[in-house]
Design a protein around this motif. Structure first.
Motif, mmCIF file in Angstrom:
data_model
loop_
_atom_site.group_PDB
_atom_site.id
_atom_site.type_symbol
_atom_site.label_atom_id
_atom_site.label_comp_id
_atom_site.label_asym_id
_atom_site.label_seq_id
_atom_site.Cartn_x
_atom_site.Cartn_y
_atom_site.Cartn_z
ATOM 1 N N PHE A 4 -8.120 -0.188 -10.185
ATOM 2 C CA PHE A 4 -8.935 0.283 -9.085
ATOM 3 C C PHE A 4 -8.317 -0.169 -7.766
ATOM 4 C CE2 PHE A 4 -12.445 -0.392 -6.100
ATOM 5 C CZ PHE A 4 -13.115 0.809 -6.174
ATOM 6 N N VAL A 5 -7.640 0.728 -7.103
ATOM 7 C CA VAL A 5 -7.102 0.480 -5.778
ATOM 8 C C VAL A 5 -7.468 1.695 -4.955
ATOM 9 C CG1 VAL A 5 -5.112 -0.191 -4.424
ATOM 10 C CG2 VAL A 5 -5.075 -0.470 -6.880
ATOM 11 N N MET A 6 -8.175 1.497 -3.872
ATOM 12 C CA MET A 6 -8.657 2.661 -3.145
ATOM 13 C C MET A 6 -8.647 2.391 -1.654
ATOM 14 S SD MET A 6 -12.434 4.248 -3.488
ATOM 15 C CE MET A 6 -13.021 2.833 -2.593
ATOM 16 N N GLU A 7 -8.193 3.358 -0.911
ATOM 17 C CA GLU A 7 -8.227 3.199 0.535
ATOM 18 C C GLU A 7 -9.650 3.407 1.037
ATOM 19 O OE1 GLU A 7 -5.988 6.079 2.700
ATOM 20 O OE2 GLU A 7 -6.402 5.123 4.615
ATOM 21 N N ILE A 8 -10.041 2.586 1.993
ATOM 22 C CA ILE A 8 -11.326 2.817 2.639
ATOM 23 C C ILE A 8 -11.019 3.344 4.041
ATOM 24 C CG2 ILE A 8 -13.442 1.728 3.462
ATOM 25 C CD1 ILE A 8 -13.394 -0.012 1.064
ATOM 26 N N THR A 18 -15.805 -6.563 -6.609
ATOM 27 C CA THR A 18 -14.935 -5.700 -5.825
ATOM 28 C C THR A 18 -14.590 -6.414 -4.524
ATOM 29 O OG1 THR A 18 -16.424 -3.990 -6.651
ATOM 30 C CG2 THR A 18 -14.627 -3.277 -5.242
ATOM 31 N N PHE A 19 -13.336 -6.274 -4.106
ATOM 32 C CA PHE A 19 -12.854 -6.949 -2.910
ATOM 33 C C PHE A 19 -12.292 -5.938 -1.929
ATOM 34 C CE2 PHE A 19 -12.782 -9.799 -6.426
ATOM 35 C CZ PHE A 19 -13.143 -11.033 -5.913
ATOM 36 N N GLU A 20 -12.474 -6.231 -0.640
ATOM 37 C CA GLU A 20 -11.875 -5.364 0.372
ATOM 38 C C GLU A 20 -10.926 -6.200 1.214
ATOM 39 O OE1 GLU A 20 -13.219 -2.307 3.920
ATOM 40 O OE2 GLU A 20 -14.129 -4.272 3.748
ATOM 41 N N PHE A 57 -16.962 1.441 -3.239
ATOM 42 C CA PHE A 57 -16.736 -0.007 -3.157
ATOM 43 C C PHE A 57 -17.972 -0.765 -3.621
ATOM 44 C CE2 PHE A 57 -17.416 -3.882 -0.648
ATOM 45 C CZ PHE A 57 -16.286 -4.606 -0.959
ATOM 46 N N MET A 91 -7.730 -0.587 5.255
ATOM 47 C CA MET A 91 -8.736 -1.217 4.403
ATOM 48 C C MET A 91 -8.521 -0.735 2.976
ATOM 49 S SD MET A 91 -10.438 -3.053 6.316
ATOM 50 C CE MET A 91 -10.957 -3.292 7.997
ATOM 51 N N ILE A 92 -8.350 -1.689 2.066
ATOM 52 C CA ILE A 92 -8.115 -1.333 0.673
ATOM 53 C C ILE A 92 -9.130 -2.055 -0.213
ATOM 54 C CG2 ILE A 92 -6.396 -1.212 -1.179
ATOM 55 C CD1 ILE A 92 -5.269 0.065 1.267
ATOM 56 N N ALA A 93 -9.706 -1.308 -1.126
ATOM 57 C CA ALA A 93 -10.648 -1.907 -2.065
ATOM 58 C C ALA A 93 -9.949 -2.160 -3.390
ATOM 59 C CB ALA A 93 -11.840 -0.974 -2.264
ATOM 60 N N LEU A 94 -10.229 -3.314 -3.977
ATOM 61 C CA LEU A 94 -9.629 -3.701 -5.255
ATOM 62 C C LEU A 94 -10.713 -4.230 -6.187
ATOM 63 C CD1 LEU A 94 -6.864 -5.984 -3.785
ATOM 64 C CD2 LEU A 94 -6.363 -3.900 -5.029
ATOM 65 N N ASP A 125 -18.670 -0.003 -7.582
ATOM 66 C CA ASP A 125 -17.705 -0.128 -8.670
ATOM 67 C C ASP A 125 -18.075 -1.219 -9.655
ATOM 68 O OD1 ASP A 125 -15.074 0.701 -9.872
ATOM 69 O OD2 ASP A 125 -14.811 -1.451 -9.674
ATOM 70 N N GLY A 126 -18.525 -2.358 -9.123
ATOM 71 C CA GLY A 126 -18.889 -3.462 -9.998
ATOM 72 C C GLY A 126 -19.913 -3.001 -11.019
#
Lengths: 76, 699
Positions: free
Chosen positions: B488-492, A49-51, B380, A58-61, B383-384
């Motif tokens: 998987f695209v998510m705002e933090i 997972t990447f931020e 975050f 801030m977006i997580a992918l 997820d892995g």
């Protein structure tokens, strides 16, 4: 080169999004747009997972998604 | 009085709800959007002689119909009646927010933009030219701060002005290539003096966007003959320039460019040299090595707190109900009526209320994780891991909510857009032990484990439940739900100080729901159990034992006979008959018919398991129903191996009736409930069977 190849704290520019229309729009609505600069802020231990920080967001992918975003690193 | 209907639209986390709060209102209507279970909030109030009706639409990043929330918002904006769109924007996040705004501009409705969180933006040194932005967008922009309560008055005034004023022409400007073609089309319309309800510009844009409805309209008009060649040439130009024939794609790129342009022209922010507070916190919380242990520690701490701190008020509640039952019996005598009230209703409800402190603490903790923004960090970090089991990082949120109550958890699964991801998550939420199962664990832990170990065992139960769930998810993903993953695209979001009001609201609603269940479902179930365990009366047995008791040599012996009578009575009651009939199914797991009955009653509500056991064992030994004696009774009557198997069964079998209803609704049909029943019951039986035999072998 994609987001997945960057190092933490490395700055890069998005040069293309290699994905279907629907997913590309989803990315767009998060501010992930061709021509935008961003910084890779963090990745998990297993690099699954990447931020990234785009326009102060801030977006997580996930790895699979990160690999769809083509980037070119900015020179320091 | 004139009515102004407002559609409140914004991306998630822009402070929409807080804005409606600070506007203040006299009327609040909470319902659902038709056909879907997305909450629809409508507030009403009066201001300066106008009646405002504001519909708070669900947070949407765009109108792409990507999530259910986006679909609902899009549908409302396109087909419902309203006068003005109020678009709320997080000023610290202009570019992303303006993407939605450009989509809204295309709707060609009256619109006012609230530049919200302006205080936060100014603190960060952001400078925004709201007048210039108004000019670019062609819509009034008002700086507001919902948290500081500033700009609200101006916003309302602007809404009234906009309502009274004629419609502004949307100023969504495109790149030169497209603007040129728009101009060509407009020129043609002007030359032909073409009659249309829409403006020429709007018509031209719709034609370039290949809007079917518009095409149908012009197609039947004489202008079509001349329009067609101009339009094809225009499109040809645009295709050539953009190197694609996908008009959707082209206009999407245009929107992105417009939002970017608007930000560049109106927005300046200082280069951030110092790390923000959020970043500094995340350096620790999202650390690639320490992040996970910190999370696990927080969860462990929450469960410890639930158990340790919850114990204190529990003792008082326990004492209170014991006194109440005693008092009721003294007041009403020893008849049937006193028994149904005291032993049936009060004992049942008491056993439920007893666990209220545990539930309040746990829900408080979960609400805290959610409102601070930590929950998305957890997604975050996890997820892995979750992805390996065929789940989504976002599955974590409904799953963790499942630890509180399955009902909101099933509803929280809506954040998952992909149907398969959502179904897998829905199927395993039940394995996350809900708050209502906690009483059962507490009872059995109290009976079979030492006080010092209690917290650890509870932690173990919860973790084991979660692991079983993950394993089940993997199995489901490999069998019933093969296929593509949801991206998987998510705002933090930034960390926020939790709003006590919001937490209080969440916790009190949950607690109230729990109590309401105690007052209705469980009260009814308790009386039913009492009836089923006291009837049919066996007169012969009764007289026989009464004679024995009277002629008993010692008081001890009389007491023994009395207990035997009660045990006999229960065995021949309806409840005993049902339990015995199904006992063979559960015998391999080491359950007697009493445990069997308790489990079956648990299908109605998990809380009933404890109260059933209370009545079943309590009455049979002639003890009063307070919890301490129940614990002792259970310790005396249930072998350790059976207890372990029982705990496992409770961890995995079907959730309560209310949750099952919600599940069926969220999964999209009753047949899914059928699958869930078979799936969970089989899993529960097999696991309990294995655990029972292993424990037997070890002890």
């Amino acid at each position: 080169m994609t987001i997945a190849d960057l190092k933490v704290d490395e700055k890069a520019e998005i040069v293309g999004i290699d994905a279907g229309k629907e997913f590309k729009r989803r990315l767009n609505s998060f501010g992930i747009v061709k021509g935008t600069e961003f910084v890779l802020k963090a990745k998990t231990l297993t690099a699954n997972t990447f931020e990234i920080e785009v326009n102060r967001n801030m977006i997580a992918l996930r790895r699979g998604e990160a690999q769809k975003i083509k980037v070119s690193p900015c020179k320091r | 009085m004139q009515e102004i209907r407002i559609a409140l639209v914004g991306q998630p986390n822009v402070g929409k709800s807080m804005l409606t709060n600070s506007i203040g209102h006299t009327r609040l209507k909470v319902g659902n959007f038709s056909g879907v279970t997305v909450e629809k909030k409508e507030i009403g109030f009066e201001h300066k002689g106008y009646k405002f009706i504001v519909t708070d639409l669900p947070g949407a990043y765009s109108l792409n119909n990507y999530t259910i929330e986006e679909k609902v918002t899009n549908r409302f904006l396109n087909s419902d009646e309203y006068d003005i769109i109020l678009n709320v924007i997080d000023t610290t996040n202009m570019e992303r927010n303006l993407y939605l705004t450009t989509e809204l501009l295309e709707l060609n409705q009256k619109m006012v933009i609230a530049l919200n969180m302006i205080d936060e933006a100014e603190k960060e040194g952001v400078c925004i030219d709201s007048e210039q932005l108004s000019a670019i967008l062609g819509k009034p922009c008002i700086k507001t701060s919902a948290s500081q309560n500033t700009g609200i008055e101006e916003l309302l005034t602007e809404l009234i002005d906009t309502f009274e004023r004629g419609k502004y022409v949307s100023k969504l400007k495109f790149s030169d290539v497209i603007e040129e073609e728009i101009l060509n089309l407009i020129t043609l319309f002007e030359e032909k003096n073409f009659k249309t309800k829409m403006g020429y510009r709007e018509l031209a844009i719709k034609l370039l966007k290949e809007d079917e409805e518009t095409f149908k309209q012009v197609h039947d008009n004489p202008i079509w003959v001349e329009l067609q060649p101009v339009l094809s040439e225009a499109l040809e130009h645009i295709y050539l320039h953009y190197n694609t024939k996908d008009v959707d794609e082209i206009f999407n790129d245009e929107r992105v460019a417009f939002a970017k342009g608007a930000v560049t022209e109106t927005f300046t922010c200082p280069l951030r040299i110092k790390k923000t507070l959020t970043q500094r916190i995340d350096d620790v919380m999202m650390h690639k090595i320490f992040g996970l242990p910190i999370f696990l520690f927080l969860m462990w701490g929450l469960f410890q707190l639930t158990f340790e701190a919850g114990n204190i008020p529990m003792e008082y509640i326990d004492m209170f109900f014991a006194k109440l039952i005693e008092g009721t019996k003294n007041l009403l005598g020893n008849g049937e009526f006193a028994s149904v009230i005291a032993d049936g209703a009060l004992a049942g409800v008491g056993a439920v209320v007893l666990f209220l402190p545990n539930i309040v603490i746990l829900f408080f903790g979960i609400a805290l994780l959610e409102t601070t923004g930590y929950m998305s960090r957890v997604a975050f970090l996890l997820d892995g891991f979750f992805h390996k089991f065929g789940l989504h990082g976002k599955s974590f949120i409904p799953l963790v909510t499942g630890f509180g109550c399955s009902v909101p958890a099933y509803m929280a699964a809506r954040t998952l857009k992909n149907r398969k991801d959502r179904l897998i998550t829905l199927f395993i939420i039940g394995f996350m032990s809900c708050g209502a199962r906690l009483p059962i664990y507490v009872l059995f832990i109290g009976a079979f484990f030492s006080q010092e170990n209690a917290g650890n065992i509870l932690f173990l139960i919860y973790i084991a439940g979660a692991l079983i769930g993950l394993f089940a998810a993997k199995v489901l993903k490999m069998t019933a739900f093969k296929g593509e993953d949801e991206p998987f695209v998510m705002e933090i979001p930034k960390y926020r100080m939790p709003s006590l009001k919001l937490i209080w609201h969440t916790v009190s609603t949950q607690a109230w729901m729990y109590l309401k269940k105690a007052g209705t479902f469980i009260l009814a179930a308790s009386i039913l159990i009492w009836f089923a365990s006291n009837y049919p009366k066996n007169e012969q047995l009764q007289t026989q034992f009464e004679h024995k008791i009277e002629t008993a040599a010692t008081p001890e012996q009389a007491q023994q006979y009395r207990a035997q009578l009660q045990a006999q009575n229960l065995e021949h009651s309806y409840l005993g008959i049902i339990g015995k009939a199904t006992e063979p199914i559960f015998a391999p797991l080491g359950f007697d018919w009493k445990m069997t009955v308790a489990l079956e009653m648990g299908l109605a509500a998990k809380e009933v398991v404890v109260s059933s056991l209370g009545i079943l064992y309590g009455l049979s030994d002639g003890v009063d129903e307070n919890s301490q004696s129940l614990i002792e009774t259970i310790r005396a009557n249930i072998p350790f191996a059976s207890a372990v198997a029982f705990i496992l069964f409770v961890m995995t079998y079907l959730p309560c009736l209310a949750a099952s209803m919600v599940f069926a609704k969220e999964a999209g049909g009753w047949r899914y409930l059928g699958y869930l029943f078979v799936f969970t019951t089989t899993t529960a039986w097999v696991l309990s069977f294995v655990a029972y035999n292993i424990t037997l072998g070890l002890t």
